[in-house]
Scaffold this active site. Sequence first.
Site, short mmCIF file in Angstrom:
data_model
loop_
_atom_site.label_atom_id
_atom_site.label_comp_id
_atom_site.label_asym_id
_atom_site.label_seq_id
_atom_site.Cartn_x
_atom_site.Cartn_y
_atom_site.Cartn_z
CE LYS A 283 -4.54 -23.21 -3.06
NZ LYS A 283 -3.40 -22.38 -2.64
CG ASP B 41 0.57 -23.72 1.83
OD1 ASP B 41 0.36 -24.47 0.87
OD2 ASP B 41 0.13 -22.56 1.92
CD GLN C 127 -2.87 -18.80 -2.92
OE1 GLN C 127 -3.35 -19.75 -2.29
NE2 GLN C 127 -2.15 -18.98 -3.99
N1 GUN Z 1 1.18 -19.54 -4.18
C1 GUN Z 1 1.68 -20.33 -5.17
N2 GUN Z 1 1.75 -21.61 -4.75
C2 GUN Z 1 1.28 -21.64 -3.49
C3 GUN Z 1 1.11 -22.68 -2.53
O1 GUN Z 1 1.39 -23.86 -2.75
N3 GUN Z 1 0.59 -22.30 -1.35
C4 GUN Z 1 0.27 -21.02 -1.07
N4 GUN Z 1 -0.21 -20.73 0.13
N5 GUN Z 1 0.43 -20.02 -1.92
C5 GUN Z 1 0.94 -20.34 -3.13
#
Ligand code: GUN
Length: 316
Positions: A51, A118, A95
């Site tokens: 990311k 998110d 995350q």
């Molecule tokens: N862990 C698995 N998928 C995601 C996501 O889309 N966002 C975040 N923050 N953590 C995740």
Amino acid sequence: MQALNGTLVAGVIRQGVAARVEELAGQGIRPGLAAVLVGENPASKVYVGSKVRTCQSLGLYSEKIELAAETTTEELLRLVEELNHREEIDGILIQLPLPPQIDARRILEAVDPAKDVDGFHANNVGRLVQGEEWLVPCTPAGVIEMLEHYRIPLAGAQAVVIGRSDIVGKPMAMLLLHRHATVTICHSRTRDLPAVVRQADLIIAAIGRPAMVTGDYVREGAVVVDVGMNKVTTPEEVRRIFPDRDHASRLAELAQRGYTLVGDVEPRSVEERASWLSPVPGGVGPLTIATLMKNTLRAAQLRRGLGRPASLAPRS
Ligand code: GUN
């Protein structure tokens, strides 16, 4: 069967973001993302690294904040508060999963909804349900971008979403509903799942079970989107799940890495019936990070009152 190429669509999305980021740079604006990683989950480390690198490659500002596995809820709340107040941070990404001692709901609700890239905050979930797509969870938003790219008809389509998670299944169903699909959400307690899924023009598989959706679930000509990411670790499974032409490359990968990725869909049998299928890897996976970049850009614009971006949702 034709492949829904997520790698290609992700590239189109990133190009669009990079072009707008360059325009904003002319106005002295640089969208910024803070990605917070707590603990040592190896998959999470890979995702967060990816990311942050993608931000860098598109000209966005980014910060990776790594905290120890024993971080408390209070400590993480203090960090979130600080990020909420920092002007150069437009997007805050926590995350998941968080370590068990942390109250994840409290953390996600502490994120400023305007910086919630998110789309997990109750305000953004509520807006989505009301048909206002403000900051929408990245994976389902990416699936919509891919379906629109390939001009898959959604209005009036029978869509079946398998899986009811807050991150994928539920928001996916809302996005499809707003595009006038008739949506059924299935889950582990659904009675006669194959018979329900066989009604679908469009199947979204997001259950987290390797190769569970077989040809027997798929009506001839259906469009199948595979959101799953599971590891296959034995040669027997490789031979059972994948078409013959893929065995050599999959077995080589298995020998090298100890696993090969499979989605929730069994390619061998589903390829024979579907009109379109998103592969794993190279389908939905690359879209998630591209959409995160788009959400960060969107948050940066919304926070500065640069006009509400055109809603993704056609209102009837
Ligand atoms: N862990 C698995 N998928 C995601 C996501 O889309 N966002 C975040 N923050 N953590 C995740």
